[in-house]
Design an enzyme around this catalytic site. Structure first.
Site, PDB file in Angstrom:
ATOM      1  N   LYS A 124      65.580  41.438  90.276  1.00  0.00           N
ATOM      2  CA  LYS A 124      64.200  41.089  89.941  1.00  0.00           C
ATOM      3  C   LYS A 124      63.688  40.097  90.992  1.00  0.00           C
ATOM      4  CE  LYS A 124      64.329  41.736  84.940  1.00  0.00           C
ATOM      5  NZ  LYS A 124      64.532  43.147  85.139  1.00  0.00           N
ATOM      6  N   LYS A 154      51.251  54.626  72.436  1.00  0.00           N
ATOM      7  CA  LYS A 154      52.492  55.267  72.893  1.00  0.00           C
ATOM      8  C   LYS A 154      52.246  56.673  73.454  1.00  0.00           C
ATOM      9  CE  LYS A 154      56.952  56.809  71.033  1.00  0.00           C
ATOM     10  NZ  LYS A 154      57.587  56.904  72.339  1.00  0.00           N
ATOM     11  N   GLN A 210      55.891  51.841  86.309  1.00  0.00           N
ATOM     12  CA  GLN A 210      55.812  51.789  84.844  1.00  0.00           C
ATOM     13  C   GLN A 210      54.661  52.674  84.366  1.00  0.00           C
ATOM     14  OE1 GLN A 210      55.087  47.739  85.493  1.00  0.00           O
ATOM     15  NE2 GLN A 210      56.939  46.990  84.502  1.00  0.00           N
ATOM     16  N   LYS A 242      58.817  53.459  81.174  1.00  0.00           N
ATOM     17  CA  LYS A 242      57.558  53.318  80.411  1.00  0.00           C
ATOM     18  C   LYS A 242      56.961  51.930  80.616  1.00  0.00           C
ATOM     19  CE  LYS A 242      58.665  56.676  76.813  1.00  0.00           C
ATOM     20  NZ  LYS A 242      58.754  56.950  75.374  1.00  0.00           N
ATOM     21  N   GLY A 243      57.817  50.898  80.688  1.00  0.00           N
ATOM     22  CA  GLY A 243      57.321  49.523  80.840  1.00  0.00           C
ATOM     23  C   GLY A 243      57.698  48.690  79.632  1.00  0.00           C
ATOM     24  N   ALA A 244      58.207  47.477  79.882  1.00  0.00           N
ATOM     25  CA  ALA A 244      58.840  46.700  78.813  1.00  0.00           C
ATOM     26  C   ALA A 244      58.123  45.389  78.481  1.00  0.00           C
ATOM     27  CB  ALA A 244      60.280  46.384  79.211  1.00  0.00           C
ATOM     28  N   ASP A 275      63.603  45.982  90.433  1.00  0.00           N
ATOM     29  CA  ASP A 275      62.986  46.205  89.124  1.00  0.00           C
ATOM     30  C   ASP A 275      61.504  45.872  89.190  1.00  0.00           C
ATOM     31  OD1 ASP A 275      65.386  46.882  87.893  1.00  0.00           O
ATOM     32  OD2 ASP A 275      65.677  44.906  86.975  1.00  0.00           O
ATOM     33  N   MET A 276      60.742  46.421  88.242  1.00  0.00           N
ATOM     34  CA  MET A 276      59.331  46.027  88.159  1.00  0.00           C
ATOM     35  C   MET A 276      59.157  45.109  86.960  1.00  0.00           C
ATOM     36  SD  MET A 276      56.610  46.202  89.847  1.00  0.00           S
ATOM     37  CE  MET A 276      56.468  47.633  90.910  1.00  0.00           C
ATOM     38  N   HIS A 333      65.095  56.645  77.223  1.00  0.00           N
ATOM     39  CA  HIS A 333      65.981  57.149  76.165  1.00  0.00           C
ATOM     40  C   HIS A 333      65.261  58.201  75.335  1.00  0.00           C
ATOM     41  CE1 HIS A 333      66.687  52.868  77.026  1.00  0.00           C
ATOM     42  NE2 HIS A 333      67.869  53.358  77.320  1.00  0.00           N
ATOM     43  N   ARG A 341      62.312  54.695  90.464  1.00  0.00           N
ATOM     44  CA  ARG A 341      62.711  54.792  89.060  1.00  0.00           C
ATOM     45  C   ARG A 341      61.419  54.789  88.228  1.00  0.00           C
ATOM     46  NH1 ARG A 341      65.031  49.538  86.932  1.00  0.00           N
ATOM     47  NH2 ARG A 341      67.140  50.110  87.551  1.00  0.00           N
TER      48      ARG A 341
HETATM   49  P1  FDA Z   1      60.863  54.741  73.745  1.00  0.00           P
HETATM   50  O1  FDA Z   1      60.672  53.284  73.617  1.00  0.00           O
HETATM   51  O2  FDA Z   1      59.753  55.651  73.308  1.00  0.00           O
HETATM   52  O3  FDA Z   1      62.191  55.124  73.024  1.00  0.00           O
HETATM   53  C1  FDA Z   1      62.659  56.449  72.876  1.00  0.00           C
HETATM   54  C2  FDA Z   1      63.814  56.428  71.891  1.00  0.00           C
HETATM   55  O4  FDA Z   1      64.912  55.759  72.503  1.00  0.00           O
HETATM   56  C3  FDA Z   1      63.489  55.607  70.629  1.00  0.00           C
HETATM   57  O5  FDA Z   1      63.035  56.427  69.603  1.00  0.00           O
HETATM   58  C4  FDA Z   1      64.801  54.952  70.299  1.00  0.00           C
HETATM   59  O6  FDA Z   1      65.530  55.792  69.468  1.00  0.00           O
HETATM   60  C5  FDA Z   1      65.519  54.844  71.610  1.00  0.00           C
HETATM   61  N1  FDA Z   1      65.415  53.470  72.164  1.00  0.00           N
HETATM   62  C6  FDA Z   1      64.564  53.022  73.101  1.00  0.00           C
HETATM   63  N2  FDA Z   1      64.779  51.727  73.386  1.00  0.00           N
HETATM   64  C7  FDA Z   1      65.786  51.343  72.587  1.00  0.00           C
HETATM   65  C8  FDA Z   1      66.467  50.118  72.421  1.00  0.00           C
HETATM   66  N3  FDA Z   1      66.155  49.021  73.111  1.00  0.00           N
HETATM   67  N4  FDA Z   1      67.477  50.090  71.515  1.00  0.00           N
HETATM   68  C9  FDA Z   1      67.814  51.185  70.809  1.00  0.00           C
HETATM   69  N5  FDA Z   1      67.200  52.378  70.927  1.00  0.00           N
HETATM   70  C10 FDA Z   1      66.200  52.462  71.809  1.00  0.00           C
HETATM   71  N6  FDA Z   1      61.061  48.338  82.188  1.00  0.00           N
HETATM   72  C11 FDA Z   1      60.313  47.642  83.078  1.00  0.00           C
HETATM   73  O7  FDA Z   1      59.200  47.212  82.740  1.00  0.00           O
HETATM   74  N7  FDA Z   1      60.784  47.426  84.332  1.00  0.00           N
HETATM   75  C12 FDA Z   1      61.972  47.906  84.775  1.00  0.00           C
HETATM   76  O8  FDA Z   1      62.356  47.694  85.931  1.00  0.00           O
HETATM   77  C13 FDA Z   1      62.773  48.635  83.835  1.00  0.00           C
HETATM   78  N8  FDA Z   1      63.992  49.147  84.179  1.00  0.00           N
HETATM   79  C14 FDA Z   1      64.655  49.985  83.312  1.00  0.00           C
HETATM   80  C15 FDA Z   1      65.825  50.634  83.711  1.00  0.00           C
HETATM   81  C16 FDA Z   1      66.426  51.559  82.880  1.00  0.00           C
HETATM   82  C17 FDA Z   1      67.678  52.253  83.330  1.00  0.00           C
HETATM   83  C18 FDA Z   1      65.852  51.868  81.611  1.00  0.00           C
HETATM   84  C19 FDA Z   1      66.447  52.894  80.722  1.00  0.00           C
HETATM   85  C20 FDA Z   1      64.723  51.188  81.195  1.00  0.00           C
HETATM   86  C21 FDA Z   1      64.130  50.241  82.015  1.00  0.00           C
HETATM   87  N9  FDA Z   1      62.993  49.552  81.609  1.00  0.00           N
HETATM   88  C22 FDA Z   1      62.270  48.837  82.533  1.00  0.00           C
HETATM   89  C23 FDA Z   1      62.596  49.561  80.183  1.00  0.00           C
HETATM   90  C24 FDA Z   1      61.546  50.613  79.882  1.00  0.00           C
HETATM   91  O9  FDA Z   1      60.329  50.231  80.432  1.00  0.00           O
HETATM   92  C25 FDA Z   1      61.381  50.808  78.365  1.00  0.00           C
HETATM   93  O10 FDA Z   1      60.974  49.597  77.808  1.00  0.00           O
HETATM   94  C26 FDA Z   1      62.640  51.266  77.669  1.00  0.00           C
HETATM   95  O11 FDA Z   1      63.303  52.239  78.404  1.00  0.00           O
HETATM   96  C27 FDA Z   1      62.304  51.840  76.274  1.00  0.00           C
HETATM   97  O12 FDA Z   1      61.495  52.941  76.407  1.00  0.00           O
HETATM   98  P2  FDA Z   1      62.016  54.454  76.368  1.00  0.00           P
HETATM   99  O13 FDA Z   1      61.609  55.096  77.640  1.00  0.00           O
HETATM  100  O14 FDA Z   1      63.456  54.503  76.104  1.00  0.00           O
HETATM  101  O15 FDA Z   1      61.149  55.145  75.252  1.00  0.00           O
END
Ligand code: FDA
Length: 308
Positions: free
Chosen positions: A104, A206, A168, A192-194, A138-139, A232, A189
């Site tokens: 980061k 969503k 993201q 979605k964004g965290a 990372d972003m 995921h 990569r």
């Molecule tokens: P979504 O949130 O819709 O989840 C889909 C399904 O996956 C859910 O129904 C649930 O079952 C399962 N799930 C998801 N998250 C879970 C959790 N924490 N615990 C348990 N189950 C879960 N973000 C960012 O802003 N900058 C970055 O650099 C990164 N880098 C990054 C690397 C990698 C390898 C991953 C997988 C993710 C990131 N992220 C990230 C995080 C990303 O932005 C996002 O917040 C998470 O991946 C959760 O979103 P999903 O795409 O999984 O979909």
């Protein structure tokens, strides 16, 4: 959005906002282990991380690792983080672990200045190159996107090819950013964004974030670079796979501790799967983002606490 979706989104925002509350921080930091932080973070030391990375490799999974931390506002500390990353890269090479790095820029001093973050990340990327390894930037929050993309471009202009960045899908700007990056044949990569972002810069719903994710993956696959589909969300993973891209030009990425069975199933189907496996004592903000992504994880924490 249906009622459950609205409630989930509200809970997510509440968790991410509460993460800044000092009392919440104190409580979660003090009881982290008992709360089950180990599900998402395999340990606080490099030794513990290496054990977890090996275990992943043994199951056919690749990994990336990060020393947890962000928002460093002290120059010497940011330089120490870069030095620590060199140690990590040397160790990964010596141990022959199938693992690259994710860093980061605010951990490497971005809030102190772009030049400092650039110098620090370049040092890490150069050491990675000496081992034939790779560094993902990372972003972070939307306020850092411009600087992050500028630093990525500068590294590429300087001939550093063992580096990639993240886009993201919740940000309105990401499709434009992707189009502008494609001529570089980038290693991207897509996530979605965290972070907690306002509706002025990010889709609040969503369904819109998911639809934008599909558009980003399709646009990235139409280009010449390498793409890491990091989610995921099975529907999005299956969609990416269905596009039929050559397996040498994309990989799937998931987080350590999230949907472990899905991780293994994807490997068994022959896909390249990389697990983001961060470690370190500064696990608090990372854990809170994992909770925000799936408020049901709160129940997991509470159950652990009651069991304690
Ligand atoms: P979504 O949130 O819709 O989840 C889909 C399904 O996956 C859910 O129904 C649930 O079952 C399962 N799930 C998801 N998250 C879970 C959790 N924490 N615990 C348990 N189950 C879960 N973000 C960012 O802003 N900058 C970055 O650099 C990164 N880098 C990054 C690397 C990698 C390898 C991953 C997988 C993710 C990131 N992220 C990230 C995080 C990303 O932005 C996002 O917040 C998470 O991946 C959760 O979103 P999903 O795409 O999984 O979909």
């Amino acid at each position: 959005m249906n009622a459950a979706g609205v409630a989930n989104a509200a809970l997510r925002r509440t968790i991410l906002a509460a993460a800044d509350d000092r009392r919440v921080q104190r409580f979660v930091r003090r009881h982290g282990r008992k709360l089950g932080a180990g599900r998402f973070v395999p340990g606080e030391t490099l030794d513990e991380a290496v054990v977890a990375l090996r275990r992943l490799n043994d199951r056919g999974l690749l990994a990336n690792t990060s020393l947890l931390g962000e928002g460093v506002r002290d120059r010497a500390q940011a330089e120490a983080v870069a030095a620590e990353y060199e140690v990590i890269l040397d160790r990964l090479a010596a141990e022959r672990v199938g693992c690259n790095l994710a860093v980061k820029l605010t951990h490497l001093g971005l809030e102190l200045g772009e030049e400092l973050a650039l110098a620090n990340v370049e040092r890490v990327v150069a050491r990675a190159a000496s081992h034939g390894n790779f560094v993902r930037i990372d972003m972070e929050q939307s306020a850092f996107v411009d600087a992050t993309l500028r630093i990525y471009r500068t590294l590429r202009e300087r001939g550093r090819d063992n580096v990639g960045v993240v886009l993201q899908s919740y940000l309105y700007r990401s499709e434009r950013d992707l189009a502008e990056l494609l001529p570089l044949r980038p290693n991207l990569r897509i996530v979605k964004g965290a972070y907690l972002e306002p509706p002025e810069v990010a889709y609040p719903g969503k369904a819109d974030v998911d639809a934008a994710y599909v558009r980003l993956v399709e646009a990235a696959f139409a280009g010449d670079g390498y793409t890491a589909v990091a989610t995921h969300d099975e529907r999005l993973i299956e969609h990416a796979i269905s596009l039929g891209r050559d397996g040498s030009r994309f990989e799937l990425q998931l987080l350590y501790g999230v949907r472990p069975q899905l991780q293994l199933d994807l490997v068994r189907r022959g896909h390249t799967v990389r697990i983001a496996t961060p470690y370190g004592p500064e696990w608090y903000p990372y854990l809170m983002r994992r909770l925000g992504e799936r408020p049901a994880n709160l129940l997991f924490l509470v159950r652990n606490l009651l069991r304690g």
